[in-house]
Write an enzyme that holds these catalytic residues in place. Structure first.
Site, PDB file in Angstrom:
ATOM      1  N   TRP A   1       9.085  -6.463  22.653  1.00  0.00           N
ATOM      2  CA  TRP A   1      10.317  -5.510  21.972  1.00  0.00           C
ATOM      3  C   TRP A   1      10.574  -5.448  20.597  1.00  0.00           C
ATOM      4  O   TRP A   1      10.725  -4.463  19.798  1.00  0.00           O
ATOM      5  CB  TRP A   1      11.639  -5.901  22.582  1.00  0.00           C
ATOM      6  CG  TRP A   1      11.505  -5.576  24.372  1.00  0.00           C
ATOM      7  CD1 TRP A   1      11.708  -6.512  25.439  1.00  0.00           C
ATOM      8  CD2 TRP A   1      11.339  -4.360  24.908  1.00  0.00           C
ATOM      9  NE1 TRP A   1      11.558  -6.061  26.491  1.00  0.00           N
ATOM     10  CE2 TRP A   1      11.316  -4.689  26.323  1.00  0.00           C
ATOM     11  CE3 TRP A   1      11.233  -2.934  24.446  1.00  0.00           C
ATOM     12  CZ2 TRP A   1      11.557  -3.574  27.228  1.00  0.00           C
ATOM     13  CZ3 TRP A   1      11.044  -1.993  25.473  1.00  0.00           C
ATOM     14  CH2 TRP A   1      11.061  -2.265  26.648  1.00  0.00           C
TER      15      TRP A   1
ATOM     16  N   ASP B   1      18.750  -7.280  18.100  1.00  0.00           N
ATOM     17  CA  ASP B   1      18.564  -6.477  19.558  1.00  0.00           C
ATOM     18  C   ASP B   1      18.806  -7.693  20.484  1.00  0.00           C
ATOM     19  O   ASP B   1      18.049  -8.711  20.860  1.00  0.00           O
ATOM     20  CB  ASP B   1      16.914  -6.205  19.823  1.00  0.00           C
ATOM     21  CG  ASP B   1      16.873  -5.497  21.352  1.00  0.00           C
ATOM     22  OD1 ASP B   1      17.481  -5.759  22.041  1.00  0.00           O
ATOM     23  OD2 ASP B   1      15.593  -5.194  21.099  1.00  0.00           O
TER      24      ASP B   1
ATOM     25  N   LYS C   1      20.881  -4.814  31.358  1.00  0.00           N
ATOM     26  CA  LYS C   1      20.454  -6.323  31.683  1.00  0.00           C
ATOM     27  C   LYS C   1      21.691  -7.160  31.728  1.00  0.00           C
ATOM     28  O   LYS C   1      21.664  -8.371  32.412  1.00  0.00           O
ATOM     29  CB  LYS C   1      19.446  -6.881  30.654  1.00  0.00           C
ATOM     30  CG  LYS C   1      18.297  -6.289  30.958  1.00  0.00           C
ATOM     31  CD  LYS C   1      17.281  -6.169  29.384  1.00  0.00           C
ATOM     32  CE  LYS C   1      16.202  -5.166  30.083  1.00  0.00           C
ATOM     33  NZ  LYS C   1      15.393  -4.747  28.682  1.00  0.00           N
TER      34      LYS C   1
HETATM   35  C1  LIG Z   1      14.586  -3.932  28.054  1.00  0.00           C
HETATM   36  C2  LIG Z   1      14.772  -4.201  26.490  1.00  0.00           C
HETATM   37  C3  LIG Z   1      14.695  -3.263  25.668  1.00  0.00           C
HETATM   38  C4  LIG Z   1      14.537  -1.768  26.081  1.00  0.00           C
HETATM   39  O1  LIG Z   1      15.843  -1.137  26.236  1.00  0.00           O
HETATM   40  P1  LIG Z   1      15.722   0.419  26.813  1.00  0.00           P
HETATM   41  O2  LIG Z   1      17.256   0.422  27.040  1.00  0.00           O
HETATM   42  O3  LIG Z   1      14.914   0.616  27.904  1.00  0.00           O
HETATM   43  O4  LIG Z   1      15.214   1.164  25.648  1.00  0.00           O
HETATM   44  C5  LIG Z   1      14.761  -3.311  24.192  1.00  0.00           C
HETATM   45  N1  LIG Z   1      15.013  -4.728  23.846  1.00  0.00           N
HETATM   46  C6  LIG Z   1      14.844  -5.945  24.708  1.00  0.00           C
HETATM   47  C7  LIG Z   1      14.898  -7.090  24.001  1.00  0.00           C
HETATM   48  C8  LIG Z   1      14.846  -5.571  26.046  1.00  0.00           C
HETATM   49  O5  LIG Z   1      14.881  -6.730  26.891  1.00  0.00           O
END
Ligand SMILES: *Cc1c(COP(=O)(O)O)cnc(C)c1O
Length: 354
Positions: free
Chosen positions: A100, A167, A191
């Site tokens: 990511w 993030d 998540k």
């Molecule tokens: C799942 C995830 C993403 C992607 O998220 P989306 O909402 O599908 O764009 C980005 N960064 C991390 C660390 C993730 O676990």
């Protein structure tokens, strides 16, 4: 029967949240209307949005510290470019700790000079790079607190001389951190907070307005802040359900209380991985994630037996990501310790059979 759901995302949410959210789809609070048919400008929904935004700041300990919480669309993936559009003037530094993080870096590169301050790509992202410098002339520094795919997690954050952007998609609200170290925190809801469809973005207002480019309205944090996170029609169901999860977390005692449970679950999981000779952990021990445990089965011949046993034990979603292989047990906030016990039991049963 409800399964033990170790899915990496979308994933398990509290059962009471599923129940309340589904009830609101039929009728919101005796209003005679469904949550998804009311105007987003109605008082009922504006109250929901304001409550969700306030709860997010309260749980993170960021109330009254110059931050605003937004519920945006486009997933965490849209934040990869939105961060760059709003903050990048000349150059920025990225910590490349996973798949990511690599994607975040790639989007920002479209706009300008991006430096990879450190990377663990050479080891398939099995550890968190450490000991790097963040120069003072960068516009910002970007990192990923939890690497969902490889199962590593930053245990400490640098003292960045420039705004730090993080993030936190896969570990927000799971552990106590000094969140005031960050200029921007973003996390896809799916998540630890709600259904897919909204992304929490927490922005320190004073870091905005410093770039010379014109920012398209939908990409402009300032516009979303000025419009109370309702510049366009918000994803009402995702915001409402996220609000319910944040309420659930607050009633449980907040992040500190859930952190204790998360650590217990992770200890149980990793001790089985370490003690059971059939399994091997993927991530470097000191960087292991308390959210996503990645491991492999050493003896390929046992694969079918193990997977049949998982199925029989009502366990869902422990398959690993294709780039790492093996297995991944995601243990987000709403996963109960009983689910971890069920998985650990299957693993030790496999050992006694082998
Ligand atoms: C799942 C995830 C993403 C992607 O998220 P989306 O909402 O599908 O764009 C980005 N960064 C991390 C660390 C993730 O676990």
């Amino acid at each position: 029967m409800k399964k033990h759901n170790f899915s990496a995302g979308p994933c398990v949410l509290p059962q009471e949240v599923f129940k309340k959210a589904s009830e609101a789809v039929i009728e919101l609070d005796n209003s005679g209307l469904s949550l998804i048919e009311i105007s987003h400008r109605s008082k009922a929904f504006v109250d929901i949005m304001e409550k969700a935004r306030a709860l997010a700041l309260e749980l993170l300990g960021l109330e009254g510290k110059g931050y605003k919480a937004l519920f945006l669309q486009g997933g965490a993936s849209t934040q990869f470019l939105m961060v760059a559009l709003n903050l990048l003037e000349k150059r920025a530094g990225y910590l490349n700790s996973g798949a990511w993080a690599t994607k975040a870096l790639k989007e920002a590169k479209i706009y300008d000079d991006i430096y990879e301050v450190a990377s663990s790509k050479n080891a398939n992202f099995s550890y968190i790079p450490k000991g790097y410098d963040i120069p003072e002339n960068y516009d910002y520094f970007h990192c990923t607190s939890n690497n969902t795919i490889s199962g590593t997690q930053m245990k400490a954050f640098p003292d960045s001389p420039v705004p730090m952007v993080c993030d936190m998609s896969s570990d927000i609200f799971s552990r106590t951190i000094d969140f005031s170290k960050f200029g921007i925190i973003y996390a896809g809801a799916q998540k630890n907070m709600g259904p897919a469809g909204t992304t929490l973005v927490v922005v320190k207002e004073d870091i905005l307005g410093k770039v010379s480019r014109k920012i398209p309205s939908m990409m402009d944090y300032k516009i979303h802040i000025d419009k109370g996170s309702m510049f366009n029609t918000p994803p009402v169901f995702a915001v409402y359900t996220s609000m319910l999860t944040l309420e659930w977390l607050k009633n449980k005692g907040g992040i500190a209380a859930i952190e204790e449970e998360n650590e217990k679950k992770a200890r149980l999981m990793y001790s089985e991985i370490d003690l059971n000779p059939l399994f091997k952990g993927f991530a470097a021990k000191e960087d292991r994630s308390i959210m996503n445990a990645t491991f492999t089965l050493e003896n390929e011949n046992l694969k079918d037996t193990f997977e049949t046993m998982l199925k029989e034990a009502n366990i869902n979603g422990v398959n690993g990501h294709r780039s790492v292989g093996g297995y991944r047990a995601s243990m987000y906030n709403a996963l109960s310790i009983d689910s971890v016990k069920a998985l650990v039991e299957v693993m030790s049963e496999l050992e006694s059979k082998a």
